[in-house]
Scaffold this active site. Structure first.
Site, PDB file in Angstrom:
ATOM      1  N   CYS A 113       0.849  -1.321   0.106  1.00  0.00           N
ATOM      2  CA  CYS A 113       0.068   0.003   0.061  1.00  0.00           C
ATOM      3  C   CYS A 113       0.795   1.271   0.264  1.00  0.00           C
ATOM      4  CB  CYS A 113      -0.971   0.056   1.247  1.00  0.00           C
ATOM      5  SG  CYS A 113      -2.005  -1.557   1.182  1.00  0.00           S
ATOM      6  N   HIS A 258      -3.680   7.135   2.166  1.00  0.00           N
ATOM      7  CA  HIS A 258      -4.110   5.839   1.510  1.00  0.00           C
ATOM      8  C   HIS A 258      -5.376   5.679   2.010  1.00  0.00           C
ATOM      9  CE1 HIS A 258      -4.123   1.707   0.515  1.00  0.00           C
ATOM     10  NE2 HIS A 258      -3.835   1.167   1.862  1.00  0.00           N
ATOM     11  N   ASN A 288      -9.982  -0.471  -1.087  1.00  0.00           N
ATOM     12  CA  ASN A 288      -8.849  -0.356  -0.970  1.00  0.00           C
ATOM     13  C   ASN A 288      -8.090  -0.917  -2.090  1.00  0.00           C
ATOM     14  OD1 ASN A 288      -5.875  -0.541  -0.422  1.00  0.00           O
ATOM     15  ND2 ASN A 288      -6.404  -1.378   1.792  1.00  0.00           N
TER      16      ASN A 288
HETATM   17  N1  COA Z   1     -18.766  -9.304   7.652  1.00  0.00           N
HETATM   18  C1  COA Z   1     -19.229  -9.298   9.178  1.00  0.00           C
HETATM   19  N2  COA Z   1     -18.463  -9.645  10.053  1.00  0.00           N
HETATM   20  C2  COA Z   1     -17.206  -9.643   9.970  1.00  0.00           C
HETATM   21  C3  COA Z   1     -16.441  -9.331   8.781  1.00  0.00           C
HETATM   22  C4  COA Z   1     -17.320  -9.088   7.684  1.00  0.00           C
HETATM   23  N3  COA Z   1     -16.735  -8.914   6.245  1.00  0.00           N
HETATM   24  N4  COA Z   1     -15.236  -9.477   8.884  1.00  0.00           N
HETATM   25  C5  COA Z   1     -15.036  -9.909  10.079  1.00  0.00           C
HETATM   26  N5  COA Z   1     -16.385  -9.987  10.754  1.00  0.00           N
HETATM   27  C6  COA Z   1     -16.690 -10.270  12.174  1.00  0.00           C
HETATM   28  C7  COA Z   1     -15.521 -11.038  12.845  1.00  0.00           C
HETATM   29  O1  COA Z   1     -15.586 -12.323  12.648  1.00  0.00           O
HETATM   30  C8  COA Z   1     -15.684 -10.850  14.441  1.00  0.00           C
HETATM   31  O2  COA Z   1     -16.817 -11.719  14.776  1.00  0.00           O
HETATM   32  P1  COA Z   1     -16.749 -12.034  16.263  1.00  0.00           P
HETATM   33  O3  COA Z   1     -16.842 -10.870  17.074  1.00  0.00           O
HETATM   34  O4  COA Z   1     -18.029 -13.140  16.313  1.00  0.00           O
HETATM   35  O5  COA Z   1     -15.473 -13.057  16.360  1.00  0.00           O
HETATM   36  C9  COA Z   1     -16.268  -9.384  14.150  1.00  0.00           C
HETATM   37  O6  COA Z   1     -16.799  -9.059  12.804  1.00  0.00           O
HETATM   38  C10 COA Z   1     -15.462  -8.263  14.725  1.00  0.00           C
HETATM   39  O7  COA Z   1     -14.072  -8.504  13.821  1.00  0.00           O
HETATM   40  P2  COA Z   1     -12.651  -7.571  14.101  1.00  0.00           P
HETATM   41  O8  COA Z   1     -11.809  -8.297  13.413  1.00  0.00           O
HETATM   42  O9  COA Z   1     -12.376  -7.556  15.804  1.00  0.00           O
HETATM   43  O10 COA Z   1     -13.452  -6.200  13.413  1.00  0.00           O
HETATM   44  P3  COA Z   1     -12.859  -5.037  13.670  1.00  0.00           P
HETATM   45  O11 COA Z   1     -13.468  -3.888  14.019  1.00  0.00           O
HETATM   46  O12 COA Z   1     -11.348  -5.085  13.901  1.00  0.00           O
HETATM   47  O13 COA Z   1     -12.959  -4.590  11.978  1.00  0.00           O
HETATM   48  C11 COA Z   1     -11.435  -4.532  10.197  1.00  0.00           C
HETATM   49  C12 COA Z   1     -12.328  -5.541  11.338  1.00  0.00           C
HETATM   50  C13 COA Z   1     -11.171  -5.572   9.142  1.00  0.00           C
HETATM   51  C14 COA Z   1     -12.466  -3.924   9.089  1.00  0.00           C
HETATM   52  C15 COA Z   1     -10.317  -3.510  10.776  1.00  0.00           C
HETATM   53  O14 COA Z   1      -9.976  -4.459  11.679  1.00  0.00           O
HETATM   54  C16 COA Z   1      -9.633  -2.984   9.798  1.00  0.00           C
HETATM   55  O15 COA Z   1      -9.918  -2.114   8.941  1.00  0.00           O
HETATM   56  N6  COA Z   1      -8.274  -3.274   9.963  1.00  0.00           N
HETATM   57  C17 COA Z   1      -7.431  -2.768   8.850  1.00  0.00           C
HETATM   58  C18 COA Z   1      -7.577  -3.271   7.512  1.00  0.00           C
HETATM   59  C19 COA Z   1      -6.635  -2.686   6.623  1.00  0.00           C
HETATM   60  O16 COA Z   1      -6.621  -1.487   6.379  1.00  0.00           O
HETATM   61  N7  COA Z   1      -5.958  -3.348   5.696  1.00  0.00           N
HETATM   62  C20 COA Z   1      -5.101  -2.834   4.718  1.00  0.00           C
HETATM   63  C21 COA Z   1      -4.136  -1.966   5.312  1.00  0.00           C
HETATM   64  S1  COA Z   1      -3.349  -1.621   3.984  1.00  0.00           S
END
Ligand code: COA
Length: 331
Positions: A113, A258, A288
């Site tokens: 990224c 980004h 993204n």
């Molecule tokens: N739809 C529905 N539920 C989802 C899901 C989806 N697409 N993805 C994950 N979940 C669920 C998980 O399984 C978890 O369920 P549980 O509580 O029963 O275990 C719940 O949602 C919360 O998951 P969590 O990973 O703690 O959520 P979060 O608030 O951290 O959000 C992201 C997840 C991925 C959106 C967040 O962590 C994020 O944006 N991280 C950075 C990602 C990124 O930018 N990556 C590229 C970087 S360049």
């Protein structure tokens, strides 16, 4: 002493729009969850047969048009991607072939990224050293074909999209304009927090039926770790850039972060104490697109009239590696 100016910008996104509801028909997710956690409403996916080089070419054509230049005037290509069309050679040479740009160097950058900011750093050094006059810098990504479209991969599947962005960079003697500085970093101890395990050359063979069955060819991520580092590293490296130039956050006219997740961008904005009108986001429409998010956003910001001569533009990125960086540009 000379500077690097951005002479033209361009972008291309595939026509196929994939909405959150469409994804919810494939995996266990919902429009509400995706919007609330990421700000994404839809993204673009390529049709089968479309290559990264083709998308890069379309973005480049738009950037050359804006610059009023021809492909033959480009001295070097720098292309950032984590999803090359082939293991080797890099996508840059395919772009060079499609452009008909002469026997110029084509360098692929693998900084995920942060690829566009890393590429800008290299291009700026080449231009300021006098090695090249005009450099084509492209970020291009086909993420859709690598995603795990099962419930196990839903965290990543909802985030990523395909697209390309390009910038034509040119040497200028006008010291009032251009790239003021770039700052880039990495921290490899977090390499496996966001990565694709296979294919992997040290493996024998580099990918096996078991790897495929286990889904090791799909990107995997510890989302919370990525989030935590992203929201601290981007403000940190922006402040590093401002300090190096004797500037403050109040001097920024436009920040293009980004586009990883709208919540990440909003937190970066808050930490830098910037008002909404000084931050450009388009993640709701494209998701993204990794190395392409910044050049796509830049091209859109230009077309939306968000940049004026003399403005201070700040770019910042964070991604797999971890890698991160910033650039300050006097428009
Ligand atoms: N739809 C529905 N539920 C989802 C899901 C989806 N697409 N993805 C994950 N979940 C669920 C998980 O399984 C978890 O369920 P549980 O509580 O029963 O275990 C719940 O949602 C919360 O998951 P969590 O990973 O703690 O959520 P979060 O608030 O951290 O959000 C992201 C997840 C991925 C959106 C967040 O962590 C994020 O944006 N991280 C950075 C990602 C990124 O930018 N990556 C590229 C970087 S360049």
């Amino acid at each position: 002493m000379r500077r690097t100016v951005i002479q033209g910008t361009g972008f291309y996104v595939p026509e196929r729009i994939v909405t959150n509801d469409e994804l919810a028909g494939m995996i266990d997710t919902s429009d509400e969850w995706i919007r609330e956690r990421t700000g994404i409403v839809e993204r673009r996916w390529v049709e089968e047969g479309v290559t990264g080089a083709e998308m890069a070419l379309r973005a480049t054509s738009m950037a050359l048009d804006e610059a009023g230049m021809e492909a033959g005037e480009i001295d070097a290509i720098i292309l950032a991607t984590l999803s090359p069309d082939h293991f080797f050679p890099g996508t840059g040479v395919f772009l060079q072939r499609e452009l008909g740009a002469g026997e110029i160097p084509a360098l692929d950058i693998r900084a995920q990224c942060s690829g566009f900011v890393y590429g800008l750093s290299v291009a700026d050094a080449w231009i300021r050293s006098g090695q090249y006059e005009t450099i084509l810098l492209v970020g291009v990504e086909i993420q859709s074909t690598g995603l795990d479209l099962t419930d196990e991969g839903r965290d990543m599947a909802v985030l990523f999209g395909d697209g390309a962005g390009a910038a034509v960079l040119k040497a200028a003697d006008d010291l009032q304009r251009g790239v003021l500085s770039t700052h880039i970093h990495s921290q490899g101890e977090h390499a496996e927090v966001l990565w694709v395990d296979a294919p992997s050359s040290p493996r024998h063979p580099l990918i096996s039926a078991e790897d495929l069955a286990e889904g090791r060819h799909h990107p995997r991520m510890v989302g919370r770790e990525v989030f935590k580092h992203a929201v601290s590293r981007m403000p940190e490296v922006v402040l590093e850039a401002l300090e190096a130039n004797g500037l403050g956050t109040e001097d920024i006219d436009l920040l293009i972060p980004h586009q990883a997740n709208l919540r990440i961008s909003q937190m970066v904005q808050r930490r830098l104490d910037l008002p909404d009108e000084k931050v450009f986001n388009n993640i709701e429409r494209y998701g993204n697109t990794t190395a392409a998010t910044i050049p796509i956003a830049l091209a859109e910001a230009v077309r939306a009239g968000r940049l004026h001569r003399g403005d201070l533009l700040c770019l910042t990125a964070f991604g797999s590696g971890f890698t991160w960086g910033s650039a300050l540009i006097r428009w």
